[in-house]
Design a protein around this motif. Structure first.
Motif, PDB file in Angstrom:
ATOM      1  N   ALA A 173     -11.853  28.728  59.142  1.00 11.76           N
ATOM      2  CA  ALA A 173     -12.329  27.339  59.185  1.00 11.76           C
ATOM      3  C   ALA A 173     -11.159  26.365  59.114  1.00 11.76           C
ATOM      4  CB  ALA A 173     -13.293  27.066  58.036  1.00 11.76           C
ATOM      5  N   VAL A 174     -11.322  25.239  59.770  1.00 15.02           N
ATOM      6  CA  VAL A 174     -10.357  24.146  59.713  1.00 15.02           C
ATOM      7  C   VAL A 174     -10.877  23.099  58.740  1.00 15.02           C
ATOM      8  CG1 VAL A 174      -9.261  22.286  61.011  1.00 15.02           C
ATOM      9  CG2 VAL A 174      -9.540  24.546  62.057  1.00 15.02           C
ATOM     10  N   VAL A 175      -9.988  22.580  57.887  1.00 13.90           N
ATOM     11  CA  VAL A 175     -10.357  21.567  56.909  1.00 13.90           C
ATOM     12  C   VAL A 175      -9.810  20.217  57.354  1.00 13.90           C
ATOM     13  CG1 VAL A 175     -10.380  20.960  54.459  1.00 13.90           C
ATOM     14  CG2 VAL A 175      -9.970  23.325  55.146  1.00 13.90           C
ATOM     15  N   TYR A 176     -10.657  19.196  57.272  1.00 15.30           N
ATOM     16  CA  TYR A 176     -10.202  17.821  57.427  1.00 15.30           C
ATOM     17  C   TYR A 176     -10.411  17.120  56.103  1.00 15.30           C
ATOM     18  CZ  TYR A 176      -9.902  18.362  62.490  1.00 15.30           C
ATOM     19  OH  TYR A 176      -9.554  18.766  63.752  1.00 15.30           O
ATOM     20  N   LEU A 177      -9.330  16.550  55.560  1.00 17.47           N
ATOM     21  CA  LEU A 177      -9.376  15.860  54.275  1.00 17.47           C
ATOM     22  C   LEU A 177      -8.909  14.429  54.471  1.00 17.47           C
ATOM     23  CD1 LEU A 177      -7.636  18.857  53.673  1.00 17.47           C
ATOM     24  CD2 LEU A 177      -8.731  18.339  51.484  1.00 17.47           C
ATOM     25  N   SER A 178      -9.738  13.477  54.087  1.00 16.83           N
ATOM     26  CA  SER A 178      -9.396  12.058  54.175  1.00 16.83           C
ATOM     27  C   SER A 178      -9.253  11.522  52.760  1.00 16.83           C
ATOM     28  CB  SER A 178     -10.503  11.301  54.928  1.00 16.83           C
ATOM     29  OG  SER A 178     -10.214   9.922  55.021  1.00 16.83           O
ATOM     30  N   PHE A 190      -1.144  16.589  45.494  1.00 14.72           N
ATOM     31  CA  PHE A 190      -2.073  17.620  45.955  1.00 14.72           C
ATOM     32  C   PHE A 190      -1.661  18.128  47.326  1.00 14.72           C
ATOM     33  CE2 PHE A 190      -5.779  18.821  48.479  1.00 14.72           C
ATOM     34  CZ  PHE A 190      -6.301  19.846  47.707  1.00 14.72           C
ATOM     35  N   TYR A 191      -1.299  17.214  48.208  1.00 12.33           N
ATOM     36  CA  TYR A 191      -0.946  17.594  49.576  1.00 12.33           C
ATOM     37  C   TYR A 191       0.481  18.121  49.696  1.00 12.33           C
ATOM     38  CZ  TYR A 191      -5.270  15.300  50.852  1.00 12.33           C
ATOM     39  OH  TYR A 191      -6.602  14.957  50.954  1.00 12.33           O
ATOM     40  N   GLU A 192       1.324  17.770  48.731  1.00 14.06           N
ATOM     41  CA  GLU A 192       2.714  18.225  48.778  1.00 14.06           C
ATOM     42  C   GLU A 192       2.942  19.519  47.994  1.00 14.06           C
ATOM     43  OE1 GLU A 192       4.690  14.881  47.137  1.00 14.06           O
ATOM     44  OE2 GLU A 192       4.230  13.560  48.835  1.00 14.06           O
ATOM     45  N   LYS A 193       2.138  19.729  46.951  1.00 14.34           N
ATOM     46  CA  LYS A 193       2.380  20.847  46.037  1.00 14.34           C
ATOM     47  C   LYS A 193       1.264  21.880  46.037  1.00 14.34           C
ATOM     48  CE  LYS A 193       2.976  21.773  41.072  1.00 14.34           C
ATOM     49  NZ  LYS A 193       3.054  21.146  39.717  1.00 14.34           N
ATOM     50  N   TYR A 194       0.019  21.433  45.851  1.00 13.86           N
ATOM     51  CA  TYR A 194      -1.081  22.372  45.641  1.00 13.86           C
ATOM     52  C   TYR A 194      -1.594  22.990  46.944  1.00 13.86           C
ATOM     53  CZ  TYR A 194      -1.418  20.833  40.790  1.00 13.86           C
ATOM     54  OH  TYR A 194      -1.154  20.565  39.472  1.00 13.86           O
ATOM     55  N   TYR A 215      -5.647  14.599  56.712  1.00 13.90           N
ATOM     56  CA  TYR A 215      -4.900  15.843  56.886  1.00 13.90           C
ATOM     57  C   TYR A 215      -5.797  16.896  57.526  1.00 13.90           C
ATOM     58  CZ  TYR A 215      -1.601  13.847  53.505  1.00 13.90           C
ATOM     59  OH  TYR A 215      -0.705  13.040  52.855  1.00 13.90           O
ATOM     60  N   ARG A 216      -5.165  17.754  58.317  1.00 15.87           N
ATOM     61  CA  ARG A 216      -5.845  18.937  58.845  1.00 15.87           C
ATOM     62  C   ARG A 216      -5.154  20.152  58.250  1.00 15.87           C
ATOM     63  NH1 ARG A 216      -5.990  18.251  64.579  1.00 15.87           N
ATOM     64  NH2 ARG A 216      -3.791  18.862  64.575  1.00 15.87           N
ATOM     65  N   ALA A 217      -5.938  21.105  57.773  1.00 16.35           N
ATOM     66  CA  ALA A 217      -5.369  22.267  57.097  1.00 16.35           C
ATOM     67  C   ALA A 217      -6.084  23.536  57.514  1.00 16.35           C
ATOM     68  CB  ALA A 217      -5.458  22.095  55.578  1.00 16.35           C
ATOM     69  N   SER A 218      -5.350  24.635  57.513  1.00 17.48           N
ATOM     70  CA  SER A 218      -5.905  25.958  57.798  1.00 17.48           C
ATOM     71  C   SER A 218      -5.155  26.967  56.950  1.00 17.48           C
ATOM     72  CB  SER A 218      -5.782  26.315  59.277  1.00 17.48           C
ATOM     73  OG  SER A 218      -4.446  26.239  59.713  1.00 17.48           O
ATOM     74  N   VAL A 219      -5.826  28.049  56.610  1.00 17.26           N
ATOM     75  CA  VAL A 219      -5.263  29.060  55.720  1.00 17.26           C
ATOM     76  C   VAL A 219      -4.011  29.664  56.351  1.00 17.26           C
ATOM     77  CG1 VAL A 219      -5.648  31.314  54.646  1.00 17.26           C
ATOM     78  CG2 VAL A 219      -7.460  29.595  54.620  1.00 17.26           C
ATOM     79  N   ARG A 220      -2.962  29.790  55.549  1.00 20.71           N
ATOM     80  CA  ARG A 220      -1.717  30.380  56.024  1.00 20.71           C
ATOM     81  C   ARG A 220      -1.903  31.845  56.375  1.00 20.71           C
ATOM     82  NH1 ARG A 220       2.135  28.981  51.163  1.00 20.71           N
ATOM     83  NH2 ARG A 220       2.734  31.103  51.702  1.00 20.71           N
ATOM     84  N   ALA A 221      -1.156  32.328  57.332  1.00 23.16           N
ATOM     85  CA  ALA A 221      -1.288  33.697  57.805  1.00 23.16           C
ATOM     86  C   ALA A 221      -0.923  34.722  56.737  1.00 23.16           C
ATOM     87  CB  ALA A 221      -0.411  33.915  59.034  1.00 23.16           C
ATOM     88  N   ASP A 222      -0.089  34.339  55.750  1.00 26.19           N
ATOM     89  CA  ASP A 222       0.348  35.294  54.729  1.00 26.19           C
ATOM     90  C   ASP A 222      -0.607  35.363  53.549  1.00 26.19           C
ATOM     91  OD1 ASP A 222       0.842  32.774  53.756  1.00 26.19           O
ATOM     92  OD2 ASP A 222       2.910  33.175  53.125  1.00 26.19           O
ATOM     93  N   GLN A 223      -1.752  34.693  53.644  1.00 34.40           N
ATOM     94  CA  GLN A 223      -2.726  34.720  52.542  1.00 34.40           C
ATOM     95  C   GLN A 223      -3.679  35.890  52.688  1.00 34.40           C
ATOM     96  OE1 GLN A 223      -2.771  32.457  49.750  1.00 34.40           O
ATOM     97  NE2 GLN A 223      -0.729  32.326  50.649  1.00 34.40           N
TER      98      GLN A 223
END
Length: 223
Positions: A173-178, A190-194, A215-223
């Motif tokens: 899933a793709v996350v959109y956070l406003s 939160f966006y820089e560290k967590y 922001y748009r976010a997706s799970v990193r491949a190494d997770q």
């Protein structure tokens, strides 16, 4: 104080949960849809009561970027009044709206008030309680989109939110956070560290006037 309930009122106050309660209905024209959103203000609902600017920014971004919604499985976190998720449902997404239990009556009432006259194009939106980091495992991980509007303001919840997002997004899933970037609440952190601990994070929109980022976010491949 005497509390009275109107049988036709979806937000009865006869239980006297708080001394002062008032509601306001606003009309929003978004993506060709007209939404009537009721906001119930009182000591109990707190930040879940109003329509925040970040939610409207996210709606406009989805429109400007032509993010496909029809036929997609969408979950919204911290839905509040539900304006983002209800809009997605009106546009054909299969939507689940979530928040803490106290916010659900307002949320459910707004869903019912915004059912199209011809019926929902997909299935009716589902409204469910979700406490981050506690009961997220009850939810599936097969979403297409996770939507979040102005939910980054309590630092103690940040690890719980990342844990919840990690579960919801593990199948792609793709996350959109406003977010309004409130330094006093550590929102930039939160966006820089967590979030980067488990996600690839990209700033896709900045509104300087409102100090609002998307922001748009997706799970990193190494997770």
């Amino acid at each position: 104080m005497i509390c009275a309930a109107d049988e036709d009122d979806p937000f009865p106050v006869d239980d006297c949960l708080f001394a002062e309660t008032f509601s306001k209905e606003s009309v929003y024209d978004l993506m060709g849809e007209q939404l009537r959103i009721r906001q119930v203000f009182g000591a109990n609902l707190g930040v879940a009561a109003p329509v925040w600017e970040a939610a409207l920014h996210l709606c406009h971004y989805l429109e400007d970027q032509s993010v496909p919604l029809r036929g997609r499985r969408v979950i919204e976190l911290g839905s509040g009044t539900g304006v983002v998720g209800i809009l997605a449902a009106r546009l054909g997404a299969e939507v689940t709206l979530t928040d803490l239990p106290l916010a659900l009556p307002q949320l459910q009432a707004n869903v019912l008030a915004n059912m199209p006259t011809s019926g929902w194009p997909s299935s009716p939106p589902t409204v469910l309680p979700l406490s981050w980091g506690e009961d997220h495992m009850k939810f599936p991980s097969d979403w297409d989109l996770v939507l979040c509007a102005d939910i980054i303001y309590l630092p103690e919840t940040y690890p719980l939110l990342v844990e919840t997002l990690g579960h919801l997004c593990k199948n792609g899933a793709v996350v959109y956070l406003s977010s309004k970037m409130r330094k006093e609440h550590g929102t930039p952190g939160f966006y820089e560290k967590y979030l980067p601990r488990r996600f690839n994070v990209e700033l896709v929109h900045h509104d300087d006037k409102q100090n609002n980022n998307i922001y748009r976010a997706s799970v990193r491949a190494d997770q």
